[in-house]
Design a protein around this motif. Structure first.
Motif, short mmCIF file in Angstrom:
data_model
loop_
_atom_site.label_atom_id
_atom_site.label_comp_id
_atom_site.label_asym_id
_atom_site.label_seq_id
_atom_site.Cartn_x
_atom_site.Cartn_y
_atom_site.Cartn_z
N SER A 19 -14.86 -26.52 16.36
CA SER A 19 -16.00 -27.40 16.03
C SER A 19 -16.58 -28.02 17.29
CB SER A 19 -15.48 -28.52 15.09
OG SER A 19 -16.45 -29.51 14.85
N ILE A 21 -17.98 -29.55 20.58
CA ILE A 21 -18.03 -29.18 21.99
C ILE A 21 -17.20 -27.91 22.25
CG2 ILE A 21 -17.41 -29.93 24.34
CD1 ILE A 21 -17.84 -32.88 23.25
N ASP A 40 -7.10 -24.08 17.66
CA ASP A 40 -7.43 -25.27 16.88
C ASP A 40 -6.35 -25.51 15.83
OD1 ASP A 40 -10.45 -26.77 16.64
OD2 ASP A 40 -9.04 -27.17 15.01
N VAL A 67 -2.22 -29.53 19.03
CA VAL A 67 -1.84 -29.96 20.38
C VAL A 67 -0.90 -31.17 20.37
CG1 VAL A 67 -3.91 -28.97 21.45
CG2 VAL A 67 -3.90 -31.40 20.80
N ASN A 92 -9.64 -29.64 25.37
CA ASN A 92 -10.75 -30.34 24.70
C ASN A 92 -10.34 -31.00 23.38
OD1 ASN A 92 -13.74 -30.65 23.86
ND2 ASN A 92 -12.89 -29.34 22.26
N TYR A 157 -7.40 -44.73 22.32
CA TYR A 157 -8.44 -43.76 22.71
C TYR A 157 -8.92 -44.06 24.14
CZ TYR A 157 -12.47 -40.62 22.25
OH TYR A 157 -13.37 -39.60 22.43
N LYS A 161 -8.03 -41.57 27.30
CA LYS A 161 -9.14 -40.88 27.98
C LYS A 161 -9.18 -41.28 29.45
CE LYS A 161 -10.95 -38.32 24.66
NZ LYS A 161 -10.80 -36.87 24.68
N VAL A 189 -22.14 -37.61 21.50
CA VAL A 189 -22.47 -36.20 21.29
C VAL A 189 -22.63 -35.95 19.79
CG1 VAL A 189 -21.82 -33.83 21.88
CG2 VAL A 189 -20.92 -35.73 23.24
N THR A 191 -21.75 -34.29 17.22
CA THR A 191 -20.78 -33.40 16.57
C THR A 191 -20.37 -34.05 15.24
OG1 THR A 191 -18.88 -34.45 17.63
CG2 THR A 191 -19.91 -32.64 18.83
N ARG A 193 -17.91 -35.55 14.10
CA ARG A 193 -17.23 -36.86 14.10
C ARG A 193 -18.21 -38.03 14.26
NH1 ARG A 193 -13.03 -36.84 18.84
NH2 ARG A 193 -12.57 -34.90 17.79
N1 LIG Z 1 -18.52 -36.47 19.95
C1 LIG Z 1 -18.56 -37.39 20.89
O1 LIG Z 1 -19.44 -38.28 20.87
C2 LIG Z 1 -17.53 -37.40 21.99
C3 LIG Z 1 -17.71 -38.32 23.04
C4 LIG Z 1 -16.80 -38.35 24.07
C5 LIG Z 1 -15.72 -37.49 24.07
N2 LIG Z 1 -15.55 -36.61 23.04
C6 LIG Z 1 -14.37 -35.74 23.11
O2 LIG Z 1 -14.76 -34.40 22.99
C7 LIG Z 1 -13.69 -33.63 22.43
C8 LIG Z 1 -14.26 -32.75 21.32
O3 LIG Z 1 -14.82 -33.59 20.34
P1 LIG Z 1 -16.00 -33.14 19.38
O4 LIG Z 1 -16.96 -34.26 19.32
O5 LIG Z 1 -16.47 -31.79 19.72
O6 LIG Z 1 -15.21 -33.18 18.00
P2 LIG Z 1 -15.14 -32.26 16.70
O7 LIG Z 1 -14.49 -33.12 15.69
O8 LIG Z 1 -16.47 -31.62 16.40
O9 LIG Z 1 -14.14 -31.09 17.15
C9 LIG Z 1 -12.84 -31.36 17.51
C10 LIG Z 1 -11.98 -30.15 17.19
O10 LIG Z 1 -10.67 -30.44 17.65
C11 LIG Z 1 -9.75 -30.07 16.64
N3 LIG Z 1 -8.55 -30.88 16.74
C12 LIG Z 1 -8.42 -32.19 16.46
N4 LIG Z 1 -7.13 -32.58 16.63
C13 LIG Z 1 -6.45 -31.47 17.05
C14 LIG Z 1 -5.11 -31.20 17.35
N5 LIG Z 1 -4.16 -32.15 17.27
N6 LIG Z 1 -4.77 -29.95 17.74
C15 LIG Z 1 -5.69 -28.97 17.82
N7 LIG Z 1 -6.99 -29.16 17.50
C16 LIG Z 1 -7.36 -30.39 17.12
C17 LIG Z 1 -10.48 -30.29 15.32
O11 LIG Z 1 -9.92 -29.52 14.28
C18 LIG Z 1 -11.90 -29.86 15.70
O12 LIG Z 1 -12.09 -28.49 15.45
C19 LIG Z 1 -12.63 -34.62 21.99
O13 LIG Z 1 -11.61 -34.69 22.95
C20 LIG Z 1 -13.39 -35.95 21.96
O14 LIG Z 1 -12.55 -37.06 22.17
C21 LIG Z 1 -16.44 -36.53 22.01
#
Ligand SMILES: NC(=O)c1ccc[n+]([C@@H]2O[C@H](COP(=O)([O-])OP(=O)(O)OC[C@H]3O[C@@H](n4cnc5c(N)ncnc54)[C@H](O)[C@@H]3O)[C@@H](O)[C@H]2O)c1
Length: 251
Positions: A19, A21, A40, A67, A92, A157, A161, A189, A191, A193
């Protein structure tokens, strides 16, 4: 399609690839010629991105890896290296900040998993190069502005990070014989969440302070990740690329 200088067929593991990023990074990496391992927790989602890549003529396989399960990470990385050297790693995967977790549990999941996956990956000797413009092993971790600038409500969190950025600096200083290491710190971003958040008062307040006036497309983060891994970034090491539309500079 852009050419970032990757060698076609080189292998990349991307965690959280079902999903957002991670999914965009997987699709773009495949378009750039890399053979993708999409990891994933959600195996069905990882299989769907791998199928999308294979149907488009790329190369991908899916693995169900949580993970938070360190032995599972180590086992999956051994299996990945057994199929051919894994040149690149994108750490990620991570839970959303609104999940209810203890501090220890959150730091273990978000930061400890990055360390475990990186150690397991380095054990397979991914093949470093310090030559200008050369293909060489590289790792990128997804941090967050929550670890560089913004204080978020969740204690684990922000701390984890920020910990990722410190860990990347450690690797970049002491383990460059093995690879290069950087982090990307996204702002907001678009996505799954974040669904609904931008419509909330807090979300709107943040949007008002982002000079570009919008959240990022996940692709805009994925490209920064892939650039940091690529031979075009052969002198980039130990950095945190903040990709936040300028949000940080308005604070
Ligand atoms: N969306 C934002 O605004 C944002 C901002 C800053 C940082 N991030 C970081 O970017 C990264 C990706 O987030 P995203 O927004 O694409 O989220 P997302 O929810 O769209 O995708 C995250 C993916 O990670 C998988 N996942 C979650 N926990 C897991 C685990 N324990 N083991 C394996 N897979 C796991 C989920 O199943 C999902 O497919 C994360 O580390 C998040 O903290 C996101």
């Amino acid at each position: 399609m852009a050419d970032l200088g990757f060698t076609p067929g080189d292998r990349i593991v991307i965690t959280g690839a079902a999903s957002g990023i991670g999914r965009c990074a997987a699709v773009r990496a495949a378009e750039l010629g890399l053979a993708v391992e999409a990891w994933d927790l959600n195996l069905e989602g990882a299989e769907s991105v791998a199928a999308e890549i294979n149907d488009a003529g790329g190369r991908a396989l899916a693995r169900g890896v949580d993970v938070g399960d360190y032995p599972a990470i180590e086992q999956a990385m051994q299996a990945a290296h057994a199929e051919g050297r894994v040149r690149y790693l994108v750490n990620n995967a991570g839970p959303p900040s609104y999940l209810d977790m203890s501090f220890d549990e959150g730091v273990r999941l978000v930061l400890g998993s990055v360390r475990t996956a990186t150690d397991a990956w380095l054990a397979g000797e991914p093949g470093a190069s310090s030559e200008p413009g050369a293909v060489g092993a590289a790792m990128c971790a997804t941090a967050s502005v929550a670890g560089t600038m913004v204080g978020t409500g969740s204690n684990w969190y922000s701390a984890a990070k920020a910990g990722i950025t410190g860990y990347v600096r450690h690797l970049a200083a002491y383990r460059t014989a093995e690879a290069r290491y950087n982090a990307v710190a996204p702002g907001m971003v678009g996505t799954p969440r974040l669904a609904g958040f931008t419509a909330s008062d807090l979300g709107q307040d943040i949007l008002d302070r982002i000079p570009l006036g919008r959240v990022a497309e996940p692709d805009e983060i994925a490209w920064a990740v892939l650039f940091s891994l690529s031979p075009l970034a052969s002198y980039l090491n130990g950095q945190v690329l903040v990709v936040d539309g300028g949000w940080s500079i308005t604070q």
